[in-house]
Write an enzyme that holds these catalytic residues in place. Structure first.
Site, PDB file in Angstrom:
ATOM      1  CG  MET A  83     -12.129  -3.910  -1.256  1.00  0.00           C
ATOM      2  SD  MET A  83     -12.794  -4.534   0.286  1.00  0.00           S
ATOM      3  CE  MET A  83     -11.899  -3.557   1.459  1.00  0.00           C
TER       4      MET A  83
ATOM      5  CB  ALA B 159     -11.676   4.286  -0.526  1.00  0.00           C
ATOM      6  CG  LEU B 160      -9.436   3.393  -6.232  1.00  0.00           C
ATOM      7  CD1 LEU B 160      -9.386   3.301  -7.754  1.00  0.00           C
ATOM      8  CD2 LEU B 160      -9.104   2.054  -5.602  1.00  0.00           C
ATOM      9  CG  HIS B 161      -4.585   4.992  -1.403  1.00  0.00           C
ATOM     10  ND1 HIS B 161      -3.511   4.226  -1.812  1.00  0.00           N
ATOM     11  CD2 HIS B 161      -5.299   4.197  -0.551  1.00  0.00           C
ATOM     12  CE1 HIS B 161      -3.551   3.053  -1.219  1.00  0.00           C
ATOM     13  NE2 HIS B 161      -4.639   2.995  -0.456  1.00  0.00           N
TER      14      HIS B 161
ATOM     15  N   GLY C 163      -1.353   4.494  -3.795  1.00  0.00           N
ATOM     16  CA  GLY C 163      -0.924   3.092  -3.808  1.00  0.00           C
ATOM     17  C   GLY C 163      -1.647   2.309  -4.907  1.00  0.00           C
ATOM     18  CG  HIS C 164      -5.809   1.585  -4.672  1.00  0.00           C
ATOM     19  ND1 HIS C 164      -6.169   2.388  -3.620  1.00  0.00           N
ATOM     20  CD2 HIS C 164      -6.101   0.315  -4.290  1.00  0.00           C
ATOM     21  CE1 HIS C 164      -6.682   1.638  -2.656  1.00  0.00           C
ATOM     22  NE2 HIS C 164      -6.648   0.379  -3.024  1.00  0.00           N
TER      23      HIS C 164
ATOM     24  CD  GLN D 117     -12.276  -8.054   1.539  1.00  0.00           C
ATOM     25  OE1 GLN D 117     -12.449  -8.505   0.417  1.00  0.00           O
ATOM     26  NE2 GLN D 117     -11.179  -7.402   1.855  1.00  0.00           N
TER      27      GLN D 117
ATOM     28  N   GLY E 263      -1.014  -5.161  -3.699  1.00  0.00           N
ATOM     29  CA  GLY E 263      -0.016  -4.390  -2.962  1.00  0.00           C
ATOM     30  C   GLY E 263       0.672  -5.231  -1.902  1.00  0.00           C
TER      31      GLY E 263
ATOM     32  CB  SER F  59      -8.965   2.927   1.727  1.00  0.00           C
ATOM     33  OG  SER F  59      -8.485   2.512   0.472  1.00  0.00           O
TER      34      SER F  59
HETATM   35  O1  PAF Z   1      -6.994  -5.534  -0.941  1.00  0.00           O
HETATM   36  C1  PAF Z   1      -8.188  -5.287  -1.204  1.00  0.00           C
HETATM   37  O2  PAF Z   1      -8.573  -4.165  -1.545  1.00  0.00           O
HETATM   38  C2  PAF Z   1      -9.218  -6.408  -1.102  1.00  0.00           C
HETATM   39  O3  PAF Z   1      -8.946  -7.237  -0.029  1.00  0.00           O
HETATM   40  C3  PAF Z   1      -9.375  -7.209  -2.404  1.00  0.00           C
HETATM   41  C4  PAF Z   1      -8.101  -7.974  -2.759  1.00  0.00           C
HETATM   42  C5  PAF Z   1      -9.754  -6.285  -3.539  1.00  0.00           C
HETATM   43  C6  PAF Z   1     -10.497  -8.248  -2.241  1.00  0.00           C
HETATM   44  O4  PAF Z   1     -11.717  -7.635  -1.927  1.00  0.00           O
END
Ligand code: PAF
Length: 281
Positions: free
Chosen positions: A26, A28-30, A32-33, A60, A146, A185
């Site tokens: 989603m 806002a990467l850090h 972990g991503h 979600q 993750g 994030s």
């Molecule tokens: O873990 C996340 O960032 C989200 O829940 C995902 C798996 C990308 C689904 O929107």
């Protein structure tokens, strides 16, 4: 690295891409991503392609949750993806993904009823629906998630199993700050005082694991140890849940003999943080 925003362009890319490994995010990467993308790159080698998706999925988020203020940092995210070895980022606007009159969604009705699913009604329906759609759009051979989102990973494995989706799922180890706080994030919502207390969550889980390794098998006593540690070391936070469950069914256990997972969620102001730790020898 290529950035695509439309389904039409993505389909053309997919047509010529060969084997693809996907990291859904989603944004806002850090770090972990970054570790997910690096692991995808390692598994892909030189021949397969690594795709990441950046999509803040409205489905979600509950009506009073942080969808509107969820951090959106596309420029920095693209740099991180490129440096970690992605070949493609798909970052569609909401209207590329959801039809205004959409009327189908996916419900997981067992693993989603506990833990985060109990506190966030509808959350895992939103996750299942978007992950199934992202799998249909990107058509990856493998996908990486993750382990910090332990329940999400379990739900996605169930989604793939029950709907026969031909994607191999990998769970990747949580990346932590040097003081033990799991990267998230949402850590950027923390005030300096909250940030200083937040490592107590992982420390509390370790305390329970140590007690279990030393012979304590009674779950109520293990849960008390976790709560006491958090109460003393992180007085600013408020419990959402603390639970020790069977790793397969996610149902609460009364005793831990061989294998379990301890999970928790706590509120620090407006930030809801989750973490988990496996109890196994
Ligand atoms: O873990 C996340 O960032 C989200 O829940 C995902 C798996 C990308 C689904 O929107």
């Amino acid at each position: 690295m290529i950035l695509l925003e439309t389904v039409h362009e993505l389909r053309a890319w997919r047509h010529q891409a060969g084997r693809v490994l996907l990291v859904p995010t989603m944004g806002a990467l850090h770090e972990g991503h970054a570790s997910l993308v690096r692991e995808a790159r390692r598994l892909a080698g030189d021949s397969a392609r690594v795709a990441a998706t950046i999509f803040v999925n409205p489905l979600q988020f509950g009506p009073n949750e942080d969808f509107d203020r969820y951090p959106r940092t596309l420029e920095a995210d693209l740099r991180l993806c490129e440096e970690a070895g992605a070949d493609l980022v798909f970052a569609p606007p909401v209207h590329e993904v959801y039809h205004p009159d959409r009327s189908i969604s996916i419900t997981e009705s067992s693993l989603s009823t506990v833990l985060c699913g109990a506190s966030r009604p509808g959350h895992f329906d939103g996750v299942c629906t978007v992950v199934a759609k992202l799998f249909n759009l990107v058509q990856p051979d493998e996908a990486l998630f993750g382990r910090k989102d332990y329940q999400q990973l379990a739900v996605i494995r169930r989604l793939v199993r029950d709907l026969d989706i031909p994607v191999v799922i990998h769970g990747v180890e949580t990346v932590r700050e040097p003081d033990g706080l799991a990267m998230s994030s949402r850590n950027r919502y923390l005030t300096p005082e909250e940030r200083a207390q937040a490592p107590a969550l992982q420390a509390a889980l370790r305390r329970a694991r140590d007690a279990w390794l030393a012979g304590e098998q009674d779950v109520p006593r293990l849960l008390r140890a976790i709560r006491e540690h958090v109460a003393v070391n992180a007085p600013l936070c408020r419990e959402d849940y603390v639970s020790i469950v069977d790793p397969g069914s996610l149902q609460p256990l009364a005793r831990v003999e061989h294998h379990a997972v301890a999970l928790l969620a706590f509120w620090f102001g407006r930030a809801r943080l989750i973490d988990n730790l496996e109890l196994r020898r």
